[in-house]
Write a protein that holds these residues in place. Sequence first.
Motif, mmCIF file in Angstrom:
data_model
loop_
_atom_site.group_PDB
_atom_site.id
_atom_site.type_symbol
_atom_site.label_atom_id
_atom_site.label_comp_id
_atom_site.label_asym_id
_atom_site.label_seq_id
_atom_site.Cartn_x
_atom_site.Cartn_y
_atom_site.Cartn_z
ATOM 1 N N VAL A 176 -7.868 -12.623 -2.299
ATOM 2 C CA VAL A 176 -6.457 -11.859 -2.565
ATOM 3 C C VAL A 176 -6.274 -10.810 -1.882
ATOM 4 C CG1 VAL A 176 -5.479 -10.830 -4.532
ATOM 5 C CG2 VAL A 176 -6.543 -12.972 -4.979
ATOM 6 N N ALA A 177 -7.253 -9.779 -1.750
ATOM 7 C CA ALA A 177 -7.139 -8.528 -1.179
ATOM 8 C C ALA A 177 -6.740 -8.485 0.383
ATOM 9 C CB ALA A 177 -8.458 -7.647 -1.196
ATOM 10 N N LYS A 178 -7.400 -9.545 0.917
ATOM 11 C CA LYS A 178 -7.380 -9.539 2.442
ATOM 12 C C LYS A 178 -5.822 -10.075 2.790
ATOM 13 C CE LYS A 178 -8.845 -12.278 6.617
ATOM 14 N NZ LYS A 178 -9.888 -13.425 7.051
ATOM 15 N N ASN A 179 -5.382 -11.048 1.798
ATOM 16 C CA ASN A 179 -4.031 -11.628 2.282
ATOM 17 C C ASN A 179 -2.984 -10.963 1.563
ATOM 18 O OD1 ASN A 179 -4.544 -14.662 3.281
ATOM 19 N ND2 ASN A 179 -6.023 -14.263 1.913
ATOM 20 N N LEU A 180 -3.000 -10.021 0.619
ATOM 21 C CA LEU A 180 -1.888 -9.360 0.043
ATOM 22 C C LEU A 180 -1.943 -7.859 0.522
ATOM 23 C CD1 LEU A 180 -1.435 -10.943 -3.415
ATOM 24 C CD2 LEU A 180 -0.317 -11.391 -1.336
ATOM 25 N N ARG A 181 -2.912 -7.476 1.419
ATOM 26 C CA ARG A 181 -3.058 -5.905 1.758
ATOM 27 C C ARG A 181 -1.809 -5.566 2.495
ATOM 28 N NH1 ARG A 181 -7.758 -6.112 4.033
ATOM 29 N NH2 ARG A 181 -8.945 -5.894 2.117
ATOM 30 N N GLU A 182 -1.379 -6.218 3.139
ATOM 31 C CA GLU A 182 -0.298 -6.043 4.052
ATOM 32 C C GLU A 182 0.936 -6.020 3.331
ATOM 33 O OE1 GLU A 182 -0.538 -8.009 7.739
ATOM 34 O OE2 GLU A 182 -2.289 -7.090 8.487
ATOM 35 N N GLU A 183 1.016 -6.901 2.435
ATOM 36 C CA GLU A 183 2.252 -6.982 1.548
ATOM 37 C C GLU A 183 2.647 -6.062 0.563
ATOM 38 O OE1 GLU A 183 4.040 -9.459 2.549
ATOM 39 O OE2 GLU A 183 2.507 -9.990 4.272
ATOM 40 N N ILE A 184 1.327 -5.460 0.017
ATOM 41 C CA ILE A 184 1.497 -4.689 -1.329
ATOM 42 C C ILE A 184 0.408 -3.462 -0.956
ATOM 43 C CG2 ILE A 184 1.196 -4.080 -3.770
ATOM 44 C CD1 ILE A 184 1.878 -7.027 -4.225
ATOM 45 N N ASP A 185 1.202 -2.387 -0.567
ATOM 46 C CA ASP A 185 0.322 -1.164 -0.283
ATOM 47 C C ASP A 185 0.192 -0.369 -1.841
ATOM 48 O OD1 ASP A 185 -0.987 1.092 0.593
ATOM 49 O OD2 ASP A 185 0.934 2.050 1.492
ATOM 50 N N PHE A 186 -1.025 -0.655 -2.330
ATOM 51 C CA PHE A 186 -1.419 -0.121 -3.782
ATOM 52 C C PHE A 186 -2.711 0.256 -3.930
ATOM 53 C CE2 PHE A 186 -2.278 -0.913 -8.216
ATOM 54 C CZ PHE A 186 -1.314 0.291 -8.621
ATOM 55 N N ASN A 187 -3.071 1.301 -4.188
ATOM 56 C CA ASN A 187 -4.347 1.948 -4.427
ATOM 57 C C ASN A 187 -4.318 2.262 -5.937
ATOM 58 O OD1 ASN A 187 -6.927 3.228 -4.742
ATOM 59 N ND2 ASN A 187 -6.826 4.593 -2.950
ATOM 60 N N PRO A 188 -4.935 1.282 -6.857
ATOM 61 C CA PRO A 188 -4.942 1.819 -8.126
ATOM 62 C C PRO A 188 -5.830 2.977 -8.615
ATOM 63 C CG PRO A 188 -6.215 -0.023 -7.731
ATOM 64 C CD PRO A 188 -5.767 0.272 -6.628
ATOM 65 N N PHE A 189 -6.841 3.574 -7.718
ATOM 66 C CA PHE A 189 -7.676 4.785 -8.100
ATOM 67 C C PHE A 189 -6.685 5.775 -7.908
ATOM 68 C CE2 PHE A 189 -10.485 1.374 -6.719
ATOM 69 C CZ PHE A 189 -11.334 1.206 -7.963
ATOM 70 N N GLN A 190 -5.760 6.016 -6.784
ATOM 71 C CA GLN A 190 -4.978 7.197 -6.501
ATOM 72 C C GLN A 190 -3.749 6.954 -7.350
ATOM 73 O OE1 GLN A 190 -5.723 9.520 -4.361
ATOM 74 N NE2 GLN A 190 -3.534 10.581 -5.292
ATOM 75 N N THR A 191 -3.267 5.828 -7.312
ATOM 76 C CA THR A 191 -2.109 5.790 -7.857
ATOM 77 C C THR A 191 -1.815 5.662 -9.539
ATOM 78 O OG1 THR A 191 -1.277 4.314 -5.976
ATOM 79 C CG2 THR A 191 0.295 4.453 -8.037
ATOM 80 N N VAL A 192 -2.737 5.174 -9.964
ATOM 81 C CA VAL A 192 -3.030 5.139 -11.580
ATOM 82 C C VAL A 192 -3.540 6.531 -12.133
ATOM 83 C CG1 VAL A 192 -3.928 4.022 -13.787
ATOM 84 C CG2 VAL A 192 -3.041 2.645 -11.757
ATOM 85 N N GLY A 193 -4.859 6.652 -11.511
ATOM 86 C CA GLY A 193 -5.663 7.781 -12.053
ATOM 87 C C GLY A 193 -5.191 9.007 -11.580
ATOM 88 N N LYS A 194 -4.421 9.392 -10.422
ATOM 89 C CA LYS A 194 -4.378 10.776 -9.919
ATOM 90 C C LYS A 194 -2.725 11.039 -9.793
ATOM 91 C CE LYS A 194 -8.621 11.205 -7.431
ATOM 92 N NZ LYS A 194 -9.161 11.581 -5.946
ATOM 93 N N ASP A 195 -2.007 10.064 -9.299
ATOM 94 C CA ASP A 195 -0.668 10.244 -9.326
ATOM 95 C C ASP A 195 0.137 9.716 -10.601
ATOM 96 O OD1 ASP A 195 -1.222 10.725 -6.496
ATOM 97 O OD2 ASP A 195 -0.743 8.970 -5.837
ATOM 98 N N TRP A 196 -0.593 9.055 -11.322
ATOM 99 C CA TRP A 196 0.177 8.358 -12.347
ATOM 100 C C TRP A 196 1.101 7.749 -12.342
ATOM 101 C CZ3 TRP A 196 1.418 14.038 -14.780
ATOM 102 C CH2 TRP A 196 0.271 14.810 -14.930
ATOM 103 N N MET A 197 1.443 6.842 -13.449
ATOM 104 C CA MET A 197 2.569 5.777 -13.150
ATOM 105 C C MET A 197 3.355 5.907 -14.558
ATOM 106 S SD MET A 197 0.754 2.288 -11.436
ATOM 107 C CE MET A 197 1.965 1.643 -11.123
ATOM 108 N N ALA A 198 4.431 5.030 -14.651
ATOM 109 C CA ALA A 198 5.497 5.078 -15.853
ATOM 110 C C ALA A 198 5.442 3.506 -16.356
ATOM 111 C CB ALA A 198 6.766 5.440 -15.500
#
Length: 208
Positions: A41-63
């Motif tokens: 999954v990671a290899k095939n979708l990395r270029e399609e979805i640019d998402f780092n959960p550690f940064q985006t969820v934990g530090k940047d926050w989400m809604a």
Amino acid sequence: AAEKDYAHLVARGIESHLGRKAELRVRNVYGFECDYRSWDVAKNLREEIDFNPFQTVGKDWMALAMGNKDAMNSMTISWGQCGVLWNKPVFTVYVSSDRFSKKQMDSNKYFTVSAFPDTRKNKAALTYIGSHSQRDEPEKTKNAGFTVDFSELGNPLINEASMVFECKIIYKEEIKRNLLPDDVKPSYDNMGLHTMYVGEIVNVFQKK
């Protein structure tokens, strides 16, 4: 063929409705359908979805948002997981029993999770929806500076987001205090337990 492919037919319908050309972004997951156990999954979708959960969820926050055109709500989250469960792509969120959003999560079949560019304005808006309750302020999402449209399934999409995960709730369960690590238990001395909501990702909307 494009004239028979479902994704292209949907795109044409959208184009007809909008009166302009729709940009089609489709990932062929035939390999996943043939052998999901070995499909990376990671290899095939990395270029399609640019998402780092550690940064985006934990530090940047989400809604986290839920509801429909008649009644929707949003809240800030800094906990969450994105991955694969039961051979399904999932996003898991947690909502405390103290939150007004809990009742709305329980009365809806879907939720959305939005990521934002890390700007001062977005951080202020996320701080706002995280510290105000819709119980007392029905227009809190709007007052925070966010604007909302709704998906084909009727779920809230925050326009200012750079990426939105649309999820169908497939499992939920309240955290059991007696099973928590000893160092975590005290954090619940003065607040309600969280309920875990596992959502199957049914759509991902991403701005390029």
